[in-house]
Design a protein around this motif. Structure first.
Motif, short mmCIF file in Angstrom:
data_model
loop_
_atom_site.label_atom_id
_atom_site.label_comp_id
_atom_site.label_asym_id
_atom_site.label_seq_id
_atom_site.Cartn_x
_atom_site.Cartn_y
_atom_site.Cartn_z
N ASP A 109 30.88 32.00 26.84
CA ASP A 109 31.01 30.67 27.43
C ASP A 109 31.06 30.74 28.96
O ASP A 109 31.03 29.70 29.62
CB ASP A 109 32.29 30.00 26.93
N ARG A 110 31.16 31.95 29.51
CA ARG A 110 31.29 32.10 30.96
C ARG A 110 30.11 32.89 31.53
O ARG A 110 30.26 33.67 32.45
CB ARG A 110 32.61 32.79 31.30
N SER A 111 28.93 32.64 31.00
CA SER A 111 27.75 33.39 31.45
C SER A 111 27.27 32.96 32.82
O SER A 111 26.42 33.63 33.42
CB SER A 111 26.61 33.22 30.44
N ASP A 112 27.80 31.83 33.34
CA ASP A 112 27.43 31.36 34.68
C ASP A 112 28.58 31.54 35.68
O ASP A 112 28.56 30.93 36.76
CB ASP A 112 27.00 29.89 34.64
N ASP A 113 29.55 32.35 35.34
CA ASP A 113 30.67 32.63 36.24
C ASP A 113 30.13 33.17 37.57
O ASP A 113 29.31 34.09 37.58
CB ASP A 113 31.57 33.68 35.58
N PRO A 114 30.56 32.62 38.70
CA PRO A 114 30.05 33.09 40.00
C PRO A 114 30.69 34.39 40.49
O PRO A 114 30.54 34.73 41.67
CB PRO A 114 30.38 31.93 40.94
N TRP A 115 31.40 35.10 39.62
CA TRP A 115 32.00 36.38 39.98
C TRP A 115 31.65 37.40 38.90
O TRP A 115 31.63 37.07 37.71
CB TRP A 115 33.53 36.28 40.08
N ILE A 116 31.37 38.63 39.31
CA ILE A 116 31.32 39.71 38.33
C ILE A 116 32.75 40.22 38.17
O ILE A 116 33.54 40.21 39.11
CB ILE A 116 30.37 40.84 38.76
N SER A 117 33.09 40.65 36.97
CA SER A 117 34.46 41.07 36.70
C SER A 117 34.51 42.56 36.40
O SER A 117 33.61 43.10 35.74
CB SER A 117 35.04 40.30 35.51
N SER A 118 35.56 43.21 36.90
CA SER A 118 35.77 44.63 36.66
C SER A 118 37.23 44.87 36.32
O SER A 118 38.12 44.38 37.03
CB SER A 118 35.37 45.45 37.90
N HIS A 119 37.46 45.59 35.24
CA HIS A 119 38.82 45.95 34.84
C HIS A 119 39.08 47.39 35.25
O HIS A 119 38.48 48.32 34.69
CB HIS A 119 39.01 45.76 33.35
N LEU A 120 39.93 47.57 36.22
CA LEU A 120 40.20 48.89 36.78
C LEU A 120 41.26 49.65 35.98
O LEU A 120 41.50 50.82 36.24
CB LEU A 120 40.65 48.75 38.23
N GLU A 121 41.91 48.94 35.06
CA GLU A 121 42.92 49.56 34.20
C GLU A 121 42.31 49.73 32.80
O GLU A 121 42.67 49.03 31.85
CB GLU A 121 44.18 48.71 34.16
N LEU A 122 41.38 50.64 32.69
CA LEU A 122 40.70 50.89 31.42
C LEU A 122 41.52 51.89 30.61
O LEU A 122 41.84 52.98 31.10
CB LEU A 122 39.30 51.44 31.68
N ARG A 123 41.81 51.53 29.38
CA ARG A 123 42.69 52.38 28.57
C ARG A 123 41.98 52.90 27.33
O ARG A 123 41.12 52.24 26.75
CB ARG A 123 43.96 51.61 28.16
N GLY A 124 42.38 54.11 26.94
CA GLY A 124 41.81 54.75 25.77
C GLY A 124 42.51 54.33 24.49
O GLY A 124 43.37 53.45 24.48
#
Length: 410
Positions: free
Chosen positions: A192-207
Motif C-alpha cells: 500500500d506504500r509503493s509511492d512512499d517518497p522515502w526509501i527505507s532501511s532497517h539498520l537493526e537486522l536480526r537473525g
C-alpha cells in the motif's frame, strides 16, 4: 533478427548498466560497437533496484532524466533501528537532491535500448566463453549460442559481465576474498506504500536467534503497488556470513508486513554474492578493461553498484585509445581507490561482533551523525565538494589506502 557482426571496433560483453552505458557512450562518439549479452532481454537481475543521486547524475548525462522521473522519485533515506526512525534527505551538494527506484528488468532493458538507438548493434543469448589473445591484445571473443560457437573480432574489448565475470576470469581477473564482501537477496511484494517518497532501511537486522547481524534490510518503493524488499549481510574470510539469506529475507518481510502495508506473498526471491570495493586484480590489458560489477565496483557500505557501473561505462570510453593496462587501473584507483579503501575497512569493522550493538544506538540518536553517515556510506562525495565532511572523508581515504596490504584494484 539482424546478422551477428563478424568484427567490430568496440565489443562490449554484458548489457547491464555498465555495459549498456559503455556501448551508448562509444556509439555516441561515432565508434562501431557491438553489445553482447548471454541473456535475451528483458531479463531479471538480483538487485535492490535503488537509484541513488550518484546514479541519477549519470542517467542525466545519458539524457534519461525525464524517463526516470516517470517512475518513483524519493527524497532520501528513512532509517529505522534501535528504537529510532530518522528521515535523512539526500545530501545534495554537487549531486542531484533526489533518487529513484526502477526494477532491473525494466531499467536494464531501457538502457540497452538506449545504446542501440545511439547506434550499437545488439547480440542476445550469446555467452562469452573464451578470448583469442595475440601479441598481448585481445583479437576476438568466442561465444556460444543455441549449440553454435562463433567469434566476434574486435579492436577493443569492454568486459561488463557481472560479479562472477566468466570472461574476466579467462583474461586473468582474480577476486581477493580477504576483504569484505556481501551476501544479499531481494524479492518483490505488493504494498500500500509503493509511492512512499522515502526509501527505507532497517539498520537493526536480526537473525533467527535475535542476534544483530552486520547488514541491513531495505524496502524500496517502485510505484504501481509494488516494493522491492531485501536483506544483506557483510562477511570476510575470517568472519563468514553464517546465515541463510532467503529465510532471513522471508522473516524480514513478515516483520515489515503491517508497518509497510505489504500484501500477499513475496515473489521472485533471488540472492547473490557480491565482491566489493575493488577487491579484484587483473582489471585490464592493453586493449581491454573490466568495468562495473566485473571490476568489483560496488560500495562496501551499502552494496550499491548501479552508479559505479554507469560511471565506469562512461569513463572507460574516454580511455579506449590508450594502453588500458596502464591507464585503466590508474583511473579506477584515482576515482575510487581511497573511498573504497576506507569504506571496506569500516565495513570490515562492522562484521566484528558487538560493534553494531554498541555503536548503532548512539548513531541513531543523532540526525547530524546519521546524515553524515548517509553521505559517507553512499559515497556522495565528489571531487568538486570542498566542505569539511568531504575533506575528512578524503583524508581518511588517503590514510586508509596507505596502509592497505592490497589496495583496491591491485
Amino acid at each position: 533478427m539482424t546478422q551477428t557482426p563478424a568484427r567490430t571496433d568496440v565489443l562490449v560483453v554484458g548489457a547491464g548498466p555498465a555495459g549498456s552505458a559503455a556501448a551508448a557512450w562509444a556509439a555516441r562518439a561515432g565508434r562501431e560497437v557491438v553489445l553482447a549479452d548471454a541473456a535475451v532481454f528483458p531479463r531479471d537481475k538480483t538487485c535492490g533496484d535503488g537509484l541513488t543521486p550518484r546514479a541519477i547524475a549519470e542517467l542525466q548525462h545519458l539524457g534519461l532524466e525525464e524517463w526516470v522521473r516517470g517512475h518513483t522519485v524519493n527524497n532520501g533515506l528513512r532509517a529505522h533501528g534501535f528504537g529510532q526512525t530518522l528521515e535523512l534527505p539526500w545530501p545534495g551538494g554537487s549531486l542531484p537532491s533526489w533518487g529513484s527506484a526502477v526494477a532491473r528488468t525494466e531499467l536494464d532493458d531501457h538502457l540497452r535500448t538506449t545504446a542501440l538507438k545511439f547506434g550499437a548493434v545488439g547480440v542476445e543469448g550469446a555467452k562469452a566463453v573464451d578470448a583469442r589473445v595475440e601479441g598481448g591484445r585481445v583479437r576476438g571473443v568466442t561465444f556460444q549460442r543455441d549449440g553454435e560457437t562463433f567469434e566476434i573480432e574486435c579492436e577493443r574489448l569492454v568486459v561488463a559481465d557481472g560479479v562472477r565475470s566468466g570472461l574476466g576470469k579467462v583474461l586473468g581477473r582474480e577476486w581477493h576474498k580477504d576483504t569484505v564482501y556481501a551476501v544479499a537477496g531481494r524479492c518483490y511484494v505488493d504494498s500500500d506504500r509503493s509511492d512512499d517518497p522515502w526509501i527505507s532501511s532497517h539498520l537493526e537486522l536480526r537473525g533467527e536467534e535475535g542476534e544483530i547481524l552486520s547488514g541491513y534490510g531495505w524496502i524500496f518503493p517502485l510505484g504501481g503497488g509494488q516494493v522491492n524488499v531485501g536483506a544483506g549481510t557483510l562477511a570476510t574470510t575470517k568472519r563468514p556470513a553464517e546465515v541463510a539469506v532467503k529465510p532471513l529475507m522471508a522473516r524480514y518481510v513478515e516483520e515489515c508486513r503491517e508497518q509497510f502495508g505489504l500484501r500477499g506473498e513475496a515473489r521472485m526471491a533471488t540472492s547473490a554474492l557480491l565482491p566489493m570495493g575493488g577487491a579484484v586484480s587483473g582489471v585490464a590489458g592493453r586493449n581491454w578493461a573490466l568495468i562495473g560489477d566485473a571490476a568489483a565496483c560496488i560500495n562496501p557500505l551499502n552494496g550499491e553498484g548501479i552508479d559505479y557501473g554507469l560511471e565506469t561505462g562512461r569513463l572507460v570510453v574516454e580511455q579506449l585509445d590508450t594502453d588500458l593496462s596502464v591507464t585503466w587501473p590508474a583511473l579506477l584507483k584515482e576515482h575510487y581507490g581511497e573511498a573504497f579503501s576506507i569504506a571496506r575497512r569500516l565495513a570490515g569493522i562492522a562484521t566484528v561482533p558487538r560493534v553494531l550493538p554498541a555503536l548503532g544506538p548512539i548513531g541513531m540518536r543523532s540526525d547530524f551523525a546519521m546524515t553524515l553517515a548517509l553521505r559517507w556510506m553512499g559515497n556522495f562525495v565528489t571531487d568538486e565538494d570542498r566542505d569539511r565532511a568531504a575533506r575528512v572523508w578524503r583524508w581518511a581515504g588517503r590514510r586508509s589506502i596507505a596502509i592497505d596490504a592490497r589496495p583496491p584494484f591491485s
